[in-house]
Enzyme design. Structure first.
Site, PDB file in Angstrom:
ATOM      1  N   HIS A 134      52.966  47.862 114.970  1.00 61.54           N
ATOM      2  CA  HIS A 134      54.225  47.870 114.035  1.00 61.54           C
ATOM      3  C   HIS A 134      54.198  47.163 113.016  1.00 61.54           C
ATOM      4  O   HIS A 134      53.308  45.816 113.476  1.00 61.54           O
ATOM      5  CB  HIS A 134      56.055  47.587 115.223  1.00 61.54           C
ATOM      6  CG  HIS A 134      56.566  48.392 114.351  1.00 61.54           C
ATOM      7  ND1 HIS A 134      57.134  47.473 113.708  1.00 61.54           N
ATOM      8  CD2 HIS A 134      57.633  49.550 114.773  1.00 61.54           C
ATOM      9  CE1 HIS A 134      58.410  48.200 112.773  1.00 61.54           C
ATOM     10  NE2 HIS A 134      58.305  49.578 113.469  1.00 61.54           N
ATOM     11  N   HIS A 135      54.762  47.188 111.640  1.00 58.23           N
ATOM     12  CA  HIS A 135      54.783  46.323 110.455  1.00 58.23           C
ATOM     13  C   HIS A 135      55.509  45.070 110.741  1.00 58.23           C
ATOM     14  O   HIS A 135      55.740  43.845 110.080  1.00 58.23           O
ATOM     15  CB  HIS A 135      55.588  47.588 109.675  1.00 58.23           C
ATOM     16  CG  HIS A 135      54.589  46.810 108.347  1.00 58.23           C
ATOM     17  ND1 HIS A 135      53.758  45.163 107.955  1.00 58.23           N
ATOM     18  CD2 HIS A 135      54.820  47.138 107.265  1.00 58.23           C
ATOM     19  CE1 HIS A 135      53.914  45.452 106.630  1.00 58.23           C
ATOM     20  NE2 HIS A 135      53.664  46.689 105.956  1.00 58.23           N
ATOM     21  N   ALA A 136      56.704  45.165 112.063  1.00 56.49           N
ATOM     22  CA  ALA A 136      57.468  43.543 112.254  1.00 56.49           C
ATOM     23  C   ALA A 136      56.296  42.802 113.472  1.00 56.49           C
ATOM     24  O   ALA A 136      56.490  42.063 113.471  1.00 56.49           O
ATOM     25  CB  ALA A 136      58.874  44.579 113.144  1.00 56.49           C
ATOM     26  N   ASN A 308      55.112  38.773 108.974  1.00 57.27           N
ATOM     27  CA  ASN A 308      54.878  39.240 107.480  1.00 57.27           C
ATOM     28  C   ASN A 308      55.274  38.034 106.944  1.00 57.27           C
ATOM     29  O   ASN A 308      55.988  37.777 106.624  1.00 57.27           O
ATOM     30  CB  ASN A 308      55.794  40.686 107.291  1.00 57.27           C
ATOM     31  CG  ASN A 308      55.889  42.107 107.683  1.00 57.27           C
ATOM     32  OD1 ASN A 308      54.963  42.770 107.898  1.00 57.27           O
ATOM     33  ND2 ASN A 308      55.824  41.618 109.167  1.00 57.27           N
TER      34      ASN A 308
END
Length: 471
Positions: A134-136, A308
């Site tokens: 997941h990008h999180a 990120n």
């Protein structure tokens, strides 16, 4: 408990109506697949190096604050490491179809947000991994994820030692999550104010740069992106395609024309999209599409950290220019102007404001942004290692990356350089981009067209590296 940043939390809010915000990749290896139990054990031996991969999200009651990472008391590596096989004569086409199906499936929010699929029994003696994170959890640019514990620099690397004992920390109660969230909401503005007062001159200079950058982003947004077949409401299913090219070709092109490898990458994507529009019956004359280009803003001191650290710039793609070298020069000049405009600084300022925003405001803002018309597609270019890597003695042959789609953007193009090659991964909405394989062929032709225009010879690739596309 580690709280998600505003940017990380926004990637959770982006997920709606089939827009799943995981990055991913398809890795193809030479030789037979390893035994599944041995493969699973290899991953478990390295999990202490990436502790976030044994953590899941906990959401404070009443939306009092952003979610936090907590240890998963029921963590089971076998849930995250899956095993599947393709039919005996299967090849790239079947692997791409499988990847499209897996990339279309949302990760379970109640468990650590990652999966790896071991895909064996490919007909030509190779095997593959299909990875989702997941990008999180990881930004897809820093490259620090579960693969860092799997890949070695030599085929005969020593087996990692057994994993140290691990016991999950107790889950926080709802009352603890609520109290911690309220404290965070109260103290965050105070910490920000202290930072300003501690260095007012620097804070003032940064504020000036941020305002200029935000103005540049606003100007880009007011101009908007033109309508295109790429900007439709996406559905729940995905297609995946890929192309590979020699990195030396792109280096020779940028040397001949006076620019960067990223200029060359954006130029060939532009050439492919010009062909795509013509095939769809659209006149590209005078059209300039926009690509959202994520860039890393991770400081050297933050290397190795999860989460990120990315900002964005909006790059013009002049599909109306028929000559590939003219497209290259246009993009090179535009990208230099974007860097001077401070768009990335403005994007960073927005992410800092997100850290101070209430979760409900952040969620609504993320949903509004996902319906934007600022760009037509995402193009991300990630530099990778230029030496061969190995996994349990098997050489990594190809690394095809995947970038997620937002609600009204049906195409994402991710590029990864590795071992003298550039690997393009194209993710498309299943219904909107029925011709994704043709677009991949357009991309391959655009690479050759740009090289020819720059006077660069393109070497013939071996059969296993040549793109294979369905009719």
């Amino acid at each position: 408990m580690t709280r998600l940043t505003g940017l990380d939390a926004s990637f959770l809010a982006f997920e709606a109506a089939g827009a799943h915000m995981h990055v991913g990749s398809v890795l193809v290896f030479e030789g037979p697949a390893p035994d599944y139990e041995a493969f699973k054990d290899r991953i478990e031996r390295g999990l202490h190096s990436v502790p976030r991969y044994r953590q899941r999200l906990a959401f404070p009651p009443l939306g009092a604050a952003r979610p936090v990472w907590v240890d998963d008391p029921h963590f089971n590596v076998g849930y995250h490491v899956r095993h599947t096989a393709l039919p005996g004569a299967a090849g790239d086409e079947e692997l791409r179809a499988l990847a499209g199906r897996l990339f279309a499936q949302q990760l379970d929010r109640d468990k650590p947000l990652w999966e790896i699929w071991l895909v064996d029994t490919m007909g030509d003696g190779r095997f593959a991994l299909i990875c989702k994170t997941h990008h999180a959890l990881v930004d897809g640019i820093s490259g620090v994820d579960i693969l860092s514990v799997l890949l070695d620099l030599t085929p005969d690397a020593d087996e990692p030692p057994p994993a140290p004992p691990w016991s999950p920390r107790p889950l926080p109660s709802g009352a603890e999550l609520l109290a911690d969230g309220v404290i965070e909401r109260v103290t965050a503005p105070i910490r920000f104010l202290r930072g300003v007062l501690a260095a007012p001159d620097r804070a003032g200079a940064e504020a000036g740069r941020s305002v200029a950058g935000l103005a540049s982003m606003l100007a880009a947004g007011v101009a908007g992106a033109p309508p295109s077949p790429l900007n439709v409401r996406i559905g729940p299913h995905r297609r995946f395609a890929w192309v590979s090219a020699d990195l030396a070709t792109f280096k020779a092109v940028k040397d001949a024309l006076g620019g960067t490898i990223n200029d060359a990458v954006l130029t060939v994507v532009t050439g492919a999209l010009r062909c795509f529009l013509v095939r769809r019956g659209r006149d590209p004359e005078g059209v300039e599409l926009k690509a959202m280009v994520p860039i890393s803003v991770r400081a050297d001191a933050e290397r190795g950290a999860l989460g990120n650290r990315v900002a964005a710039m909006y790059a013009p793609l002049p599909v109306g220019l028929a000559d590939p070298c003219s497209r290259f020069r246009y993009i090179h000049a535009a990208m230099a102007g974007l860097k001077e405009s401070g768009q990335a600084v403005g994007a960073q300022a927005i992410t800092r404001l997100a850290d101070a925003a209430a979760p409900t405001v952040l969620s609504q803002a993320a949903r509004l942004q996902s319906r934007q018309r600022w760009f037509n597609l995402t193009v991300t270019n990630v530099p990778g290692p230029q030496l061969p890597l190995f996994m349990m003695g098997r050489r990594l042959q190809a690394f095809y990356p995947k970038v997620p789609l937002v609600l009204n953007t049906a195409l994402g193009v991710a590029i990864m350089s590795y071992d003298g090659q550039l690997f393009f991964g194209l993710l498309g909405d299943y219904d909107a981009l029925t011709d994704l394989d043709a677009l991949a062929s357009d991309l391959d032709c655009a690479i050759r067209e740009l090289a020819a225009g720059a006077g660069v010879h393109v070497p013939e690739r071996s059969a296993e590296r040549a793109p294979v596309h369905t009719p």
